[in-house]
Design a protein around this motif. Structure first.
Motif, PDB file in Angstrom:
ATOM      1  N   LYS B  41       0.828  -1.213   0.000  1.00 43.47           N
ATOM      2  CA  LYS B  41       0.000   0.000   0.000  1.00 43.47           C
ATOM      3  C   LYS B  41       0.859   1.258   0.000  1.00 43.47           C
ATOM      4  O   LYS B  41       0.620   2.184  -0.759  1.00 43.47           O
ATOM      5  CB  LYS B  41      -0.895   0.089   1.256  1.00 43.47           C
ATOM      6  CG  LYS B  41      -1.593  -1.146   1.674  1.00 43.47           C
ATOM      7  CD  LYS B  41      -2.535  -0.854   2.829  1.00 43.47           C
ATOM      8  CE  LYS B  41      -1.843  -0.610   4.157  1.00 43.47           C
ATOM      9  NZ  LYS B  41      -1.148  -1.758   4.721  1.00 43.47           N
ATOM     10  N   SER B  42       1.885   1.254   0.879  1.00 46.00           N
ATOM     11  CA  SER B  42       2.704   2.455   1.001  1.00 46.00           C
ATOM     12  C   SER B  42       3.502   2.706  -0.269  1.00 46.00           C
ATOM     13  O   SER B  42       3.705   3.858  -0.663  1.00 46.00           O
ATOM     14  CB  SER B  42       3.657   2.340   2.184  1.00 46.00           C
ATOM     15  OG  SER B  42       2.912   2.387   3.371  1.00 46.00           O
ATOM     16  N   THR B  43       3.944   1.615  -0.905  1.00 47.45           N
ATOM     17  CA  THR B  43       4.685   1.777  -2.159  1.00 47.45           C
ATOM     18  C   THR B  43       3.775   2.387  -3.215  1.00 47.45           C
ATOM     19  O   THR B  43       4.177   3.294  -3.952  1.00 47.45           O
ATOM     20  CB  THR B  43       5.228   0.414  -2.626  1.00 47.45           C
ATOM     21  OG1 THR B  43       5.952  -0.176  -1.540  1.00 47.45           O
ATOM     22  CG2 THR B  43       6.143   0.556  -3.822  1.00 47.45           C
ATOM     23  N   LEU B  44       2.517   1.911  -3.260  1.00 45.92           N
ATOM     24  CA  LEU B  44       1.559   2.480  -4.213  1.00 45.92           C
ATOM     25  C   LEU B  44       1.349   3.970  -3.903  1.00 45.92           C
ATOM     26  O   LEU B  44       1.311   4.808  -4.810  1.00 45.92           O
ATOM     27  CB  LEU B  44       0.234   1.718  -4.135  1.00 45.92           C
ATOM     28  CG  LEU B  44      -0.762   2.088  -5.226  1.00 45.92           C
ATOM     29  CD1 LEU B  44      -0.316   1.514  -6.556  1.00 45.92           C
ATOM     30  CD2 LEU B  44      -2.161   1.586  -4.882  1.00 45.92           C
ATOM     31  N   ALA B  45       1.264   4.289  -2.609  1.00 43.15           N
ATOM     32  CA  ALA B  45       1.078   5.693  -2.214  1.00 43.15           C
ATOM     33  C   ALA B  45       2.276   6.529  -2.647  1.00 43.15           C
ATOM     34  O   ALA B  45       2.123   7.655  -3.119  1.00 43.15           O
ATOM     35  CB  ALA B  45       0.890   5.789  -0.701  1.00 43.15           C
ATOM     36  N   ARG B  46       3.476   5.958  -2.515  1.00 39.46           N
ATOM     37  CA  ARG B  46       4.681   6.694  -2.927  1.00 39.46           C
ATOM     38  C   ARG B  46       4.710   6.912  -4.439  1.00 39.46           C
ATOM     39  O   ARG B  46       5.163   7.958  -4.915  1.00 39.46           O
ATOM     40  CB  ARG B  46       5.942   5.962  -2.471  1.00 39.46           C
ATOM     41  CG  ARG B  46       6.249   6.152  -0.977  1.00 39.46           C
ATOM     42  CD  ARG B  46       7.313   5.189  -0.501  1.00 39.46           C
ATOM     43  NE  ARG B  46       8.537   5.283  -1.290  1.00 39.46           N
ATOM     44  CZ  ARG B  46       9.481   6.195  -1.104  1.00 39.46           C
ATOM     45  NH1 ARG B  46       9.339   7.085  -0.164  1.00 39.46           N
ATOM     46  NH2 ARG B  46      10.555   6.204  -1.863  1.00 39.46           N
ATOM     47  N   VAL B  47       4.235   5.914  -5.177  1.00 36.76           N
ATOM     48  CA  VAL B  47       4.156   6.085  -6.640  1.00 36.76           C
ATOM     49  C   VAL B  47       3.178   7.219  -6.957  1.00 36.76           C
ATOM     50  O   VAL B  47       3.477   8.119  -7.755  1.00 36.76           O
ATOM     51  CB  VAL B  47       3.720   4.776  -7.331  1.00 36.76           C
ATOM     52  CG1 VAL B  47       3.464   5.028  -8.816  1.00 36.76           C
ATOM     53  CG2 VAL B  47       4.772   3.692  -7.160  1.00 36.76           C
ATOM     54  N   ALA B  48       2.033   7.209  -6.285  1.00 37.52           N
ATOM     55  CA  ALA B  48       1.015   8.230  -6.550  1.00 37.52           C
ATOM     56  C   ALA B  48       1.507   9.623  -6.190  1.00 37.52           C
ATOM     57  O   ALA B  48       1.069  10.608  -6.756  1.00 37.52           O
ATOM     58  CB  ALA B  48      -0.255   7.903  -5.776  1.00 37.52           C
ATOM     59  N   ALA B  49       2.474   9.697  -5.225  1.00 35.52           N
ATOM     60  CA  ALA B  49       3.003  10.998  -4.817  1.00 35.52           C
ATOM     61  C   ALA B  49       4.244  11.376  -5.629  1.00 35.52           C
ATOM     62  O   ALA B  49       4.939  12.329  -5.279  1.00 35.52           O
ATOM     63  CB  ALA B  49       3.337  10.977  -3.334  1.00 35.52           C
ATOM     64  N   LEU B  50       4.547  10.613  -6.682  1.00 31.69           N
ATOM     65  CA  LEU B  50       5.700  10.862  -7.556  1.00 31.69           C
ATOM     66  C   LEU B  50       7.029  10.685  -6.825  1.00 31.69           C
ATOM     67  O   LEU B  50       8.044  11.262  -7.189  1.00 31.69           O
ATOM     68  CB  LEU B  50       5.660  12.271  -8.162  1.00 31.69           C
ATOM     69  CG  LEU B  50       4.656  12.549  -9.270  1.00 31.69           C
ATOM     70  CD1 LEU B  50       3.248  12.686  -8.738  1.00 31.69           C
ATOM     71  CD2 LEU B  50       5.033  13.785 -10.040  1.00 31.69           C
ATOM     72  N   LEU B  51       7.016   9.917  -5.738  1.00 35.03           N
ATOM     73  CA  LEU B  51       8.242   9.743  -4.963  1.00 35.03           C
ATOM     74  C   LEU B  51       8.958   8.443  -5.298  1.00 35.03           C
ATOM     75  O   LEU B  51      10.073   8.222  -4.879  1.00 35.03           O
ATOM     76  CB  LEU B  51       7.911   9.757  -3.462  1.00 35.03           C
ATOM     77  CG  LEU B  51       7.478  11.109  -2.922  1.00 35.03           C
ATOM     78  CD1 LEU B  51       6.974  10.980  -1.498  1.00 35.03           C
ATOM     79  CD2 LEU B  51       8.622  12.105  -2.990  1.00 35.03           C
ATOM     80  N   HIS B  52       8.278   7.562  -6.030  1.00 34.63           N
ATOM     81  CA  HIS B  52       8.901   6.276  -6.348  1.00 34.63           C
ATOM     82  C   HIS B  52       8.569   5.920  -7.790  1.00 34.63           C
ATOM     83  O   HIS B  52       7.397   5.883  -8.171  1.00 34.63           O
ATOM     84  CB  HIS B  52       8.359   5.202  -5.390  1.00 34.63           C
ATOM     85  CG  HIS B  52       9.024   3.873  -5.560  1.00 34.63           C
ATOM     86  ND1 HIS B  52      10.199   3.561  -4.925  1.00 34.63           N
ATOM     87  CD2 HIS B  52       8.696   2.799  -6.300  1.00 34.63           C
ATOM     88  CE1 HIS B  52      10.558   2.338  -5.266  1.00 34.63           C
ATOM     89  NE2 HIS B  52       9.674   1.849  -6.097  1.00 34.63           N
ATOM     90  N   ARG B  53       9.615   5.679  -8.587  1.00 35.75           N
ATOM     91  CA  ARG B  53       9.390   5.370  -9.997  1.00 35.75           C
ATOM     92  C   ARG B  53       8.906   3.932 -10.125  1.00 35.75           C
ATOM     93  O   ARG B  53       9.562   3.008  -9.653  1.00 35.75           O
ATOM     94  CB  ARG B  53      10.708   5.517 -10.760  1.00 35.75           C
ATOM     95  CG  ARG B  53      10.634   5.043 -12.193  1.00 35.75           C
ATOM     96  CD  ARG B  53      12.037   4.871 -12.747  1.00 35.75           C
ATOM     97  NE  ARG B  53      12.635   6.166 -13.024  1.00 35.75           N
ATOM     98  CZ  ARG B  53      12.437   6.825 -14.170  1.00 35.75           C
ATOM     99  NH1 ARG B  53      11.691   6.325 -15.115  1.00 35.75           N
ATOM    100  NH2 ARG B  53      12.998   7.987 -14.355  1.00 35.75           N
ATOM    101  N   PRO B  54       7.747   3.730 -10.744  1.00 32.99           N
ATOM    102  CA  PRO B  54       7.255   2.363 -10.902  1.00 32.99           C
ATOM    103  C   PRO B  54       8.048   1.630 -11.988  1.00 32.99           C
ATOM    104  O   PRO B  54       8.628   2.259 -12.865  1.00 32.99           O
ATOM    105  CB  PRO B  54       5.799   2.549 -11.316  1.00 32.99           C
ATOM    106  CG  PRO B  54       5.766   3.882 -11.951  1.00 32.99           C
ATOM    107  CD  PRO B  54       6.832   4.721 -11.318  1.00 32.99           C
ATOM    108  N   ASP B  55       8.065   0.292 -11.906  1.00 32.75           N
ATOM    109  CA  ASP B  55       8.775  -0.486 -12.922  1.00 32.75           C
ATOM    110  C   ASP B  55       7.971  -0.527 -14.219  1.00 32.75           C
ATOM    111  O   ASP B  55       8.533  -0.614 -15.304  1.00 32.75           O
ATOM    112  CB  ASP B  55       9.010  -1.920 -12.424  1.00 32.75           C
ATOM    113  CG  ASP B  55       9.888  -1.928 -11.185  1.00 32.75           C
ATOM    114  OD1 ASP B  55      10.678  -0.974 -11.034  1.00 32.75           O
ATOM    115  OD2 ASP B  55       9.773  -2.859 -10.369  1.00 32.75           O
ATOM    116  N   ALA B  56       6.652  -0.495 -14.095  1.00 34.56           N
ATOM    117  CA  ALA B  56       5.792  -0.480 -15.289  1.00 34.56           C
ATOM    118  C   ALA B  56       4.480   0.193 -14.918  1.00 34.56           C
ATOM    119  O   ALA B  56       4.181   0.383 -13.742  1.00 34.56           O
ATOM    120  CB  ALA B  56       5.536  -1.911 -15.764  1.00 34.56           C
ATOM    121  N   GLY B  57       3.690   0.558 -15.931  1.00 39.04           N
ATOM    122  CA  GLY B  57       2.407   1.196 -15.674  1.00 39.04           C
ATOM    123  C   GLY B  57       2.507   2.709 -15.744  1.00 39.04           C
ATOM    124  O   GLY B  57       3.590   3.258 -15.968  1.00 39.04           O
TER     125      GLY B  57
END
Lengths: 278, 223
Positions: B41-57
């Motif tokens: 969940k937190s990783t998804l939240a970080r992606v949504a906050a532009l703080l973590h680059r997703p591998d795909a999507g």
């Protein structure tokens, strides 16, 4: 370091020695107004007495006065070299840690390259490029001593970079520069400051080593290394004072500065109290 | 509209924390994301906050696809999403007084002049008294610090707010106060909310809809 009395004794004795040294090097030269280079061959190699508490050297110069001047030069070299090395080391370490990627790899390989050369040898190489004087010695010590600070600061920055408060700053629109200057640097400054103070005695020893080898300051100029070097021949003749006093003045103040730095480190990082790294 | 479209993310490309997660938060909508700890969940939240680059999507904010992350992301996209983290102690720079903490995003974006006014506006909204604003993080409680962290997330008036386990460390009354502060902000600005947590009762009462994380994916959006 469990006993607080030992701790307090270390703090106060170190502070007293450093205070006395600072007073001596700051006040004696302007107040006494004597020429430490004045030669008087009729008074050469006099043992310690009331008139000359540290005795005289092989040219009849007062050793107490020469020691104070020598200590002044050594302290100046130690402080300036430590300051320069810390500023360079902090800048390199912070840039490597904060920017990461290729910058980090390039800078750290540079640090490795510098570390792979024995630093006294590198120091000798640097002084050999210039005329003898204070600044080449400072440059030589600074060039060889920024490496450990760069490593310390980089590792601190790397551990701080992943903390949520950095994420929060990024999310709040902070630039890379802003994060480094506003959040990361203030957090590593105590460590860098401590590294600087620990470096002062080390730098003083290096200055003395270079001068002892004849590569540091010009031999007429009083520095602790020069004093010990010129006193070697009289030591073999049984005259102990020209070697003992400069030697003591090198050991005692550097131990006192390291003692103060040790107290500071204990406050900063209580878990590492048992270690004493000079 | 904040859209996460078949996002795969994690900390090791060979073993992502989750694969192909999709989630949408419309303006003014509040979405609760529920799931056990460690599910991503937190990783998804970080992606949504532009703080973590997703591998795909993809992450799309109001029709703009996000292609760069963290510092490299355009400032207006980064600041469009405000984040509140779980642990206020690690999320607050220990050297900044609470007022500076709240004003920091304005100073960082070159809007110094507005800082004082915005702090004076936000502090009462999150329940911070004037005397607390001069204190530093170690001089206040977790609850007080989390209030300041919420205020900081609201400083730049984000269009979306992400609360990553915002109330997990807090007592019931502080939780209620913080939730009320978020709701007041949303009512006045029409911002969207993604509330991540594992407290079903809280999320059900707080949010318009709750998405449960099942089999490593937010279930409702990934049938």
């Amino acid at each position: 370091m469990a006993d607080p009395r030992t701790h307090r004794l270390r703090l106060w004795s170190s502070a007293a020695v450093v205070g006395a040294v600072l007073l001596a090097v700051l006040l004696v030269p302007p107040l006494v107004q004597l020429d430490e280079q004045a030669v008087d061959l009729s008074r050469k190699l006099l043992p310690p007495s009331w008139a000359h508490p540290f005795g005289t050297d092989d040219l009849g110069r007062d050793l107490l006065l020469r020691c104070v001047y020598g200590l002044r030069i050594s302290l100046l070299v130690g402080l300036v070299a430590a300051l320069v090395a810390t500023v360079v080391g902090t800048a390199v370490g912070a840039a490597a840690g904060a920017l990461g990627g290729w910058t980090d790899r390039t800078l750290m390989r540079l640090v490795d390259a510098f570390s792979s050369v024995p630093h006294l040898l590198l120091g000798i190489f640097v002084v050999a490029l210039f005329r003898p004087g204070v600044w080449p010695v400072i440059a030589s010590v600074a060039v060889t001593h920024w490496l450990s600070t760069a490593r310390i600061v980089r590792s601190e920055v790397l551990s701080l970079r992943t903390r949520p408060f950095v994420d929060a700053a990024v999310s709040g629109g902070a630039s890379r520069w802003r994060v480094a200057v506003r959040h990361l640097l203030p957090a590593v400054l105590p460590q860098a400051g401590l590294a600087a103070v620990l470096m002062v005695p080390h730098a003083m020893w290096h200055e003395s080593a270079l001068s002892f080898l004849g590569l540091g300051l010009p031999s007429h100029q009083a520095s602790l290394g020069n004093l010990v070097q010129t006193a070697r021949s009289s030591l073999l003749a049984g005259d102990w004072w020209p070697t003992l006093f400069p030697g003591l003045l090198l050991i005692v103040p550097t131990l006192a500065i390291a003692g103060l730095a040790g107290v500071w480190r204990d406050r900063l990082n209580p878990r590492r109290r048992s270690e004493l790294m000079l | 509209m904040l859209e996460l479209d078949t996002v795969t993310a994690g900390y090791d490309r060979r073993a992502p924390v989750f694969r192909g997660a999709s989630l949408t938060v419309a303006p003014g909508q509040s979405v609760g994301l529920l799931g056990p700890s460690g599910c991503g969940k937190s990783t998804l939240a970080r992606v949504a906050a532009l703080l973590h680059r997703p591998d795909a999507g993809r992450l799309v904010l109001d029709g703009t696809e996000v292609r760069t992350w963290r510092h490299r992301a355009p400032r207006e996209l980064r600041t469009a999403v405000g984040v509140v983290f779980q642990q206020p102690r690690t999320a607050a720079d220990p050297r900044l007084a609470l007022a500076d903490l709240i004003a920091e995003p304005l100073r960082a974006t070159g809007r110094r002049a507005e800082a004082e006014g915005r702090v004076a506006e936000l502090a009462p909204a999150v329940g911070l008294t004037a005397d607390l604003l001069t204190r530093r993080p170690h001089e206040v409680s977790d609850g007080q610090l989390q209030r300041a962290c919420l205020a900081r997330a609201l400083t730049l008036r984000p269009r979306w707010l992400i609360c990553d386990e915002m109330t997990a460390m807090l007592d019931a009354s502080t939780t209620a106060a913080l939730v009320a502060a978020v709701e007041t902000y949303r009512e006045t600005t029409g911002a969207g909310l993604l509330a991540v947590g594992h407290d079903r009762v809280l999320l059900d009462r707080w949010c318009d809809r709750t998405v449960e994380w099942k089999d490593c994916l937010p279930a409702e959006e990934n049938p």
